[in-house]
Scaffold this motif. Sequence first.
Motif, mmCIF file in Angstrom:
data_model
loop_
_atom_site.group_PDB
_atom_site.id
_atom_site.type_symbol
_atom_site.label_atom_id
_atom_site.label_comp_id
_atom_site.label_asym_id
_atom_site.label_seq_id
_atom_site.Cartn_x
_atom_site.Cartn_y
_atom_site.Cartn_z
ATOM 1 N N CYS A 559 22.837 44.486 39.906
ATOM 2 C CA CYS A 559 23.402 43.236 40.415
ATOM 3 C C CYS A 559 23.171 42.145 39.381
ATOM 4 O O CYS A 559 22.082 42.052 38.803
ATOM 5 N N SER A 560 24.186 41.334 39.120
ATOM 6 C CA SER A 560 24.052 40.213 38.177
ATOM 7 C C SER A 560 24.563 38.949 38.842
ATOM 8 O O SER A 560 25.459 39.000 39.690
ATOM 9 N N TRP A 561 23.996 37.822 38.452
ATOM 10 C CA TRP A 561 24.425 36.562 39.049
ATOM 11 C C TRP A 561 24.261 35.414 38.061
ATOM 12 O O TRP A 561 23.521 35.498 37.083
ATOM 13 N N LEU A 562 24.992 34.326 38.328
ATOM 14 C CA LEU A 562 24.884 33.109 37.527
ATOM 15 C C LEU A 562 25.287 31.935 38.393
ATOM 16 O O LEU A 562 25.943 32.104 39.430
ATOM 17 N N GLN A 563 24.879 30.759 37.962
ATOM 18 C CA GLN A 563 25.205 29.546 38.702
ATOM 19 C C GLN A 563 26.321 28.803 37.980
ATOM 20 O O GLN A 563 26.259 28.554 36.777
ATOM 21 N N THR A 570 27.523 36.135 42.575
ATOM 22 C CA THR A 570 26.887 37.440 42.397
ATOM 23 C C THR A 570 27.946 38.506 42.142
ATOM 24 O O THR A 570 29.033 38.473 42.731
ATOM 25 N N PHE A 571 27.596 39.465 41.261
ATOM 26 C CA PHE A 571 28.514 40.547 40.909
ATOM 27 C C PHE A 571 27.793 41.889 40.971
ATOM 28 O O PHE A 571 26.615 41.976 40.623
ATOM 29 N N VAL A 572 28.528 42.923 41.403
ATOM 30 C CA VAL A 572 28.044 44.301 41.334
ATOM 31 C C VAL A 572 29.067 45.084 40.518
ATOM 32 O O VAL A 572 30.144 44.574 40.182
ATOM 33 N N VAL A 573 28.747 46.329 40.175
ATOM 34 C CA VAL A 573 29.646 47.125 39.350
ATOM 35 C C VAL A 573 31.000 47.307 40.047
ATOM 36 O O VAL A 573 31.076 47.554 41.251
ATOM 37 N N GLY A 574 32.077 47.092 39.294
ATOM 38 C CA GLY A 574 33.425 47.243 39.835
ATOM 39 C C GLY A 574 33.821 46.170 40.816
ATOM 40 O O GLY A 574 34.794 46.320 41.570
ATOM 41 N N ASP A 575 33.097 45.073 40.833
ATOM 42 C CA ASP A 575 33.305 44.010 41.821
ATOM 43 C C ASP A 575 34.695 43.389 41.677
ATOM 44 O O ASP A 575 35.114 43.009 40.585
ATOM 45 N N LYS A 576 35.402 43.270 42.811
ATOM 46 C CA LYS A 576 36.704 42.595 42.808
ATOM 47 C C LYS A 576 36.798 41.586 43.946
ATOM 48 O O LYS A 576 37.889 41.212 44.375
ATOM 49 N N ASN A 577 35.622 41.144 44.419
ATOM 50 C CA ASN A 577 35.598 40.210 45.544
ATOM 51 C C ASN A 577 35.655 38.753 45.102
ATOM 52 O O ASN A 577 35.834 37.863 45.929
ATOM 53 N N ASN A 578 35.459 38.503 43.804
ATOM 54 C CA ASN A 578 35.493 37.132 43.316
ATOM 55 C C ASN A 578 36.929 36.614 43.330
ATOM 56 O O ASN A 578 37.875 37.364 43.052
ATOM 57 N N MET A 579 37.079 35.337 43.630
ATOM 58 C CA MET A 579 38.427 34.756 43.710
ATOM 59 C C MET A 579 39.131 34.756 42.355
ATOM 60 O O MET A 579 40.357 34.628 42.272
ATOM 61 N N SER A 622 33.399 47.501 33.837
ATOM 62 C CA SER A 622 33.195 46.850 35.135
ATOM 63 C C SER A 622 31.724 46.715 35.502
ATOM 64 O O SER A 622 31.394 46.485 36.661
ATOM 65 N N HIS A 623 30.816 46.852 34.511
ATOM 66 C CA HIS A 623 29.393 46.645 34.798
ATOM 67 C C HIS A 623 29.144 45.194 35.220
ATOM 68 O O HIS A 623 29.796 44.269 34.733
ATOM 69 N N SER A 624 28.174 45.015 36.095
ATOM 70 C CA SER A 624 27.971 43.694 36.715
ATOM 71 C C SER A 624 27.689 42.601 35.703
ATOM 72 O O SER A 624 28.190 41.477 35.830
ATOM 73 N N GLU A 625 26.859 42.893 34.654
ATOM 74 C CA GLU A 625 26.525 41.842 33.702
ATOM 75 C C GLU A 625 27.740 41.407 32.893
ATOM 76 O O GLU A 625 27.885 40.239 32.524
ATOM 77 N N ARG A 626 28.659 42.375 32.625
ATOM 78 C CA ARG A 626 29.854 42.037 31.866
ATOM 79 C C ARG A 626 30.786 41.160 32.701
ATOM 80 O O ARG A 626 31.392 40.208 32.189
ATOM 81 N N LEU A 627 30.905 41.474 33.982
ATOM 82 C CA LEU A 627 31.736 40.659 34.883
ATOM 83 C C LEU A 627 31.183 39.241 34.989
ATOM 84 O O LEU A 627 31.934 38.255 34.971
ATOM 85 N N VAL A 629 29.265 37.601 32.820
ATOM 86 C CA VAL A 629 29.458 36.881 31.557
ATOM 87 C C VAL A 629 30.903 36.399 31.441
ATOM 88 O O VAL A 629 31.168 35.246 31.064
ATOM 89 N N ALA A 630 31.856 37.273 31.775
ATOM 90 C CA ALA A 630 33.274 36.894 31.705
ATOM 91 C C ALA A 630 33.562 35.708 32.625
ATOM 92 O O ALA A 630 34.254 34.755 32.237
ATOM 93 N N PHE A 631 33.015 35.763 33.844
ATOM 94 C CA PHE A 631 33.215 34.655 34.786
ATOM 95 C C PHE A 631 32.621 33.361 34.237
ATOM 96 O O PHE A 631 33.218 32.285 34.359
ATOM 97 N N GLY A 632 31.435 33.466 33.634
ATOM 98 C CA GLY A 632 30.808 32.285 33.051
ATOM 99 C C GLY A 632 31.629 31.694 31.921
ATOM 100 O O GLY A 632 31.771 30.465 31.811
ATOM 101 N N ILE A 633 32.216 32.550 31.075
ATOM 102 C CA ILE A 633 33.062 32.084 29.967
ATOM 103 C C ILE A 633 34.296 31.362 30.506
ATOM 104 O O ILE A 633 34.712 30.320 29.985
#
Length: 691
Positions: A559-563, A570-579, A622-627, A629-633
Amino acid sequence: MVSTKVAPSVPTKLSSHLGHRLVKAALNVGDFRRAQQLFDNIPQPDPTTSYTLISALTTYGLPHEAIRLYASLWARGIKPHNSVFLAVAKASGASGDVLRVKQVHDDAIRCGVISDVFLGNALIHAYGKCKCTEGARRVFDDLVVKDVVSWTCMSSCYVNCGLPRQGLAVFHEMGRKGVKPNSVTVSSILPACSELKDLKSGRAIHGFAMRHEMMENVFVCSALVSMYARCLSVKPARLVFDLMPHRDVVSWNGVLTAYFTNKEYEKGLALFSQMRSKVVKADEATWNAVIGGCMENGQTDEAVEMLRKMQSMGFKPNQITISSFLPACSILKSLRMGKEVHCYVFRHWLVWDLTTLTAVLYMYAKCGDLNLSRNVFGMMHRKDVVAWNTMIIANAMHGNGKEVLLLFESMLQSGMRPNSVTFTGVLSGCSHSRLVEEGLQIFNSMGRDHQVEPDANHYACMVDVFSRAGRLVEAYEFIQRMPMEPTASAWGALLGACRVYKNVELAKVSASKLFEIEPNNPGNYVSLFNILVTAKLWNEASKARILMKERGITKTPGCSWLQVGNRVYTFVVGDKNNMESDKIYDFLDELDEKMKLAGYKPDTDYVLQDVDQEEKAASLCSHSERLAVAFGILNLNGQSSIRVFKNLRICGDCHNVIKYISKDVGVTIIVRDSLRFHHFRNGNCSCQDLW
């Protein structure tokens, strides 16, 4: 025309009788200056006047003025009366100046009044207020007659000076001498049992209080509740509480603390709700107990909510509140919330409190901003061993081994003596920066130069120092030479390095030991499985997976997360729940094309499913940390860095990808995994690709 009142002049000479009346009249209206002026103009003030004025000045918070007036008696050649000594002894204690107390003590000896039990008791109490047990003991031992107050003052002095064992010893001696304790004695000695977690003595005192009908006394009952709470005896604490005829806020706080400390979180919150429904006025200590209890029981969000409620009720957080709440910012990884708390600390002048500032320092480090930690450390007006240790550990977790060594050297030069925690931090810093010789030198200096004997934790740190540097055989030999049983940390450090350096044989040995020490830790099975798969030892890898399944152990989900803004995503592997999932995957697809053109090939060893290479590469994306980081960028909003947190160790392939992203996008990416912080800048990582 405005008229002005002129204060009546002070007569130049006053008789003792008239002077006493005028001084008393001035005190009645709170005119202390006039009272002192009148007193100074009495040639021979009587003892009653002197006692009255000195006592009044002390009572109204002017002990230094009271002591000055006492000194003026000697200057005028007037020998103080016993009652005056009694009053000035209280004043000197209130002043907190042990030299003043000692002067009064010496004067009393010189005037031959030290044998007075009332004066002796006052001096013992005064020495206790100044944290001087030696002086109090001298007075106590010199008393020919000791009453219950003498014994109570002496035992309380030890307890209040942080010497609970000596306080209990005086209390027991009191019983042997045939002096019966009163309710003040009982309520003042019970904190010693609390401090020592001495439940046996606490129960005996409880029995004494019951036999001598002291259970109607709110101070005795509150002290009993607190004692049982500190000794984690929740049922007796609640029983005493329920039988109390009158409950003060201290007793409520005691039971609350008992529940929270004993991990009975729901009962604690229920009692807090009951307390508020009964219109019992909570104080700062109540709110601190609840906020601290929420934190102790892992209820971070509830702690945040309780802090908001505390402030809405008109209470201002103090040092205890801040120190207990700041870990919530670290756990939630909320740098913004931490900065808000720091601003509060600054606005309310709590920057002078060392414990609070140290908590702020550690919060910044845990939230990934080491520069802010350095700023706080530099602002500290004084630094104790905890502050130095915290700064050393902060740098160690960020992989700044050389700065750790510089801090350690500065700490020694400042005259501060390192302790066991210091060396854990320093050795950890050496391990993360592969400073083997430096780490070995410091380890060898512990007992020789600093009188700190290495414990199992320090030995584990040294195993980590050797392991991370690739000196696995030395690490294994070091474990075998340990004077105590090797811990899971020592074997775990070796196992982790075996994957990096592909040493299958030592991996099997260390994993076997770990399966014995902590059989339910899924990380050990997964690590061995990964090592065997990478070595293409499929049969042995299958056995490790079967063993894990037979023992009912499941892998902890990543599980990975950022503010971003005020919200944590919060993200998990293969997560597609983010808007913004579509944008995230589009960004990663574009990045993947760029990296392929640059010659990048996915490291599919980090995908363990039995699928073809193309599917493995897709899984990595689709690893959580990569998702995260992409969202943060995609949500930088002008910021030059992002901070991502992961509950497990960062994937090696994701580590390579994030290095590329940091260079391609031109931002600093900070990732905190289960082991350390990784600072990605311009295509490089602070861990030097070893973690």
